[in-house]
Design a protein around this motif. Sequence first.
Motif, PDB file in Angstrom:
ATOM      1  N   GLY A   1      95.233   9.989  95.005  1.00 48.88           N
ATOM      2  CA  GLY A   1      94.223  10.181  93.983  1.00 48.88           C
ATOM      3  C   GLY A   1      94.020  11.653  93.693  1.00 48.88           C
ATOM      4  N   LEU A   2      93.781  11.970  92.441  1.00 43.97           N
ATOM      5  CA  LEU A   2      93.501  13.349  92.037  1.00 43.97           C
ATOM      6  C   LEU A   2      92.317  13.357  91.072  1.00 43.97           C
ATOM      7  CD1 LEU A   2      94.094  16.390  91.782  1.00 43.97           C
ATOM      8  CD2 LEU A   2      95.723  15.824  89.964  1.00 43.97           C
ATOM      9  N   PHE A   3      91.247  14.071  91.447  1.00 44.88           N
ATOM     10  CA  PHE A   3      90.199  14.395  90.492  1.00 44.88           C
ATOM     11  C   PHE A   3      90.664  15.681  89.806  1.00 44.88           C
ATOM     12  CE2 PHE A   3      86.547  12.228  93.050  1.00 44.88           C
ATOM     13  CZ  PHE A   3      86.979  10.994  92.599  1.00 44.88           C
TER      14      PHE A   3
ATOM     15  N   VAL B   1      98.384  20.702  86.490  1.00 45.50           N
ATOM     16  CA  VAL B   1      97.697  19.502  86.984  1.00 45.50           C
ATOM     17  C   VAL B   1      98.726  18.408  87.297  1.00 45.50           C
ATOM     18  CG1 VAL B   1      96.234  17.563  86.294  1.00 45.50           C
ATOM     19  CG2 VAL B   1      95.474  19.905  85.882  1.00 45.50           C
ATOM     20  N   TYR B   2      99.636  18.155  86.371  1.00 42.08           N
ATOM     21  CA  TYR B   2     100.600  17.076  86.586  1.00 42.08           C
ATOM     22  C   TYR B   2     101.658  17.447  87.621  1.00 42.08           C
ATOM     23  CZ  TYR B   2      98.627  13.819  83.320  1.00 42.08           C
ATOM     24  OH  TYR B   2      97.787  12.911  82.724  1.00 42.08           O
ATOM     25  N   ARG B   3     101.980  18.717  87.744  1.00 39.72           N
ATOM     26  CA  ARG B   3     102.871  19.135  88.830  1.00 39.72           C
ATOM     27  C   ARG B   3     102.210  18.874  90.178  1.00 39.72           C
ATOM     28  NH1 ARG B   3     102.714  23.712  91.380  1.00 39.72           N
ATOM     29  NH2 ARG B   3     101.641  24.819  89.680  1.00 39.72           N
ATOM     30  N   HIS B   4     100.920  19.162  90.262  1.00 41.19           N
ATOM     31  CA  HIS B   4     100.173  18.910  91.499  1.00 41.19           C
ATOM     32  C   HIS B   4     100.098  17.414  91.788  1.00 41.19           C
ATOM     33  CE1 HIS B   4      97.421  19.480  94.749  1.00 41.19           C
ATOM     34  NE2 HIS B   4      96.351  19.071  94.099  1.00 41.19           N
ATOM     35  N   PHE B   5      99.841  16.614  90.761  1.00 39.65           N
ATOM     36  CA  PHE B   5      99.768  15.162  90.940  1.00 39.65           C
ATOM     37  C   PHE B   5     101.112  14.617  91.426  1.00 39.65           C
ATOM     38  CE2 PHE B   5      99.398  10.786  88.869  1.00 39.65           C
ATOM     39  CZ  PHE B   5      98.628  10.269  89.894  1.00 39.65           C
ATOM     40  N   GLN B   6     102.192  15.111  90.862  1.00 39.68           N
ATOM     41  CA  GLN B   6     103.520  14.705  91.312  1.00 39.68           C
ATOM     42  C   GLN B   6     103.697  14.988  92.802  1.00 39.68           C
ATOM     43  OE1 GLN B   6     106.596  17.161  89.680  1.00 39.68           O
ATOM     44  NE2 GLN B   6     108.163  16.383  91.084  1.00 39.68           N
ATOM     45  N   GLN B   7     103.273  16.170  93.241  1.00 34.20           N
ATOM     46  CA  GLN B   7     103.425  16.540  94.647  1.00 34.20           C
ATOM     47  C   GLN B   7     102.565  15.662  95.548  1.00 34.20           C
ATOM     48  OE1 GLN B   7     105.710  19.093  95.559  1.00 34.20           O
ATOM     49  NE2 GLN B   7     105.436  17.968  97.475  1.00 34.20           N
ATOM     50  N   LEU B   8     101.352  15.352  95.092  1.00 32.93           N
ATOM     51  CA  LEU B   8     100.480  14.474  95.870  1.00 32.93           C
ATOM     52  C   LEU B   8     101.113  13.099  96.056  1.00 32.93           C
ATOM     53  CD1 LEU B   8      97.001  15.299  94.284  1.00 32.93           C
ATOM     54  CD2 LEU B   8      97.786  15.942  96.577  1.00 32.93           C
TER      55      LEU B   8
ATOM     56  N   ASN C   1     104.280  12.327  95.907  1.00 33.30           N
ATOM     57  CA  ASN C   1     105.452  12.461  96.781  1.00 33.30           C
ATOM     58  C   ASN C   1     105.054  12.618  98.246  1.00 33.30           C
ATOM     59  OD1 ASN C   1     107.117  12.308  94.551  1.00 33.30           O
ATOM     60  ND2 ASN C   1     107.443  14.508  94.392  1.00 33.30           N
ATOM     61  N   ASP C   2     103.927  13.299  98.481  1.00 35.90           N
ATOM     62  CA  ASP C   2     103.475  13.563  99.851  1.00 35.90           C
ATOM     63  C   ASP C   2     102.551  12.475 100.393  1.00 35.90           C
ATOM     64  OD1 ASP C   2     104.887  15.916  99.719  1.00 35.90           O
ATOM     65  OD2 ASP C   2     103.121  17.191  99.384  1.00 35.90           O
TER      66      ASP C   2
END
Length: 308
Positions: A113-115, A268-275, A277-278
């Motif tokens: 999840g990402l806020f 934001v979407y690069r961070h969401f992608q990493q989340l 994946n992780d």
Amino acid sequence: MQPIRLGLVGYGKIAQDQHVPAIQANPAFQLVAVATQGQPCAGVENFRSLGELLENGPQVDAIAFCTPPQGRFALVQQALAAGKHVLVEKPPCATLGEAMALVEQVREQGVSGLFAWHSRYAPGIEAARDWLASRTLHSVQIDWKEDVRKWHPGQAWIWQPGGLGVFDPGINALSIATHLLALPLFVESAELRVPDNCQSPIAASIKMADARHLDVRAEFDFDHGHDELWSIEIRCAEGVLRLDNGGALLSIDGVRQAVSEEGEYAAVYRHFQQLVNDKASDMDLQPLRLVADSFFVGSRMAVEPFYD
């Protein structure tokens, strides 16, 4: 690696201007479906509701939410119950309790999840955070002023209960400040100026502090009739750091600094992608808590009616 198949719920101005271009520019994502009751999104399957998308649409791995905060809680719950990763546009919910419940449900479901506090991804933010990490802070002054007629034309939900009024943009400033500062902030006092015909404030003055008594003050205005003023000035023993244009520009002692060239929503979407994946999450509640506390302790002053 296969792209993350993404559904989008809500196709209004923020989705059209920011989310869809960022998604389409990132090969890690494939936008496959949109749920909207308004204008359809070209090039993908469109559905009238999230339920219809989940039941009859293409398979999705994650869902991004761009609806107004009122009513969003039940939609995100529905996506989480279906096992989907979620990206939630700010402010994540109409209440702090709803946002807290989503944090817990994400944990229980074992998804990401990402806020999406998008202003934290403005080009100058990380360089500012790095510089501040070793400095002695004295005070913080936030000025966040814009014209609601320009940025949210005809969006009556902003003035209704749960719409947050001036805190809709103001929470962006709070999300930056809480990201830059090492210790949590607490609201000491607030003055909320509410139009006679609205339920939410059009302007606010807030005084905050951390456990070390750092003086943090914010001035928010949603009826600013000229150029936007989105600035944060932090005075330190070693100099003065200033962020302008919402964090796009960084200067130290008046000298412009080099910053990232990546746009907010791309980051934001690069961070969401990493989340994803992780198998991790990033659902910070502090900006929303500061807004809630401002309403809780703030005095209210009636001002002239607002007409869009």
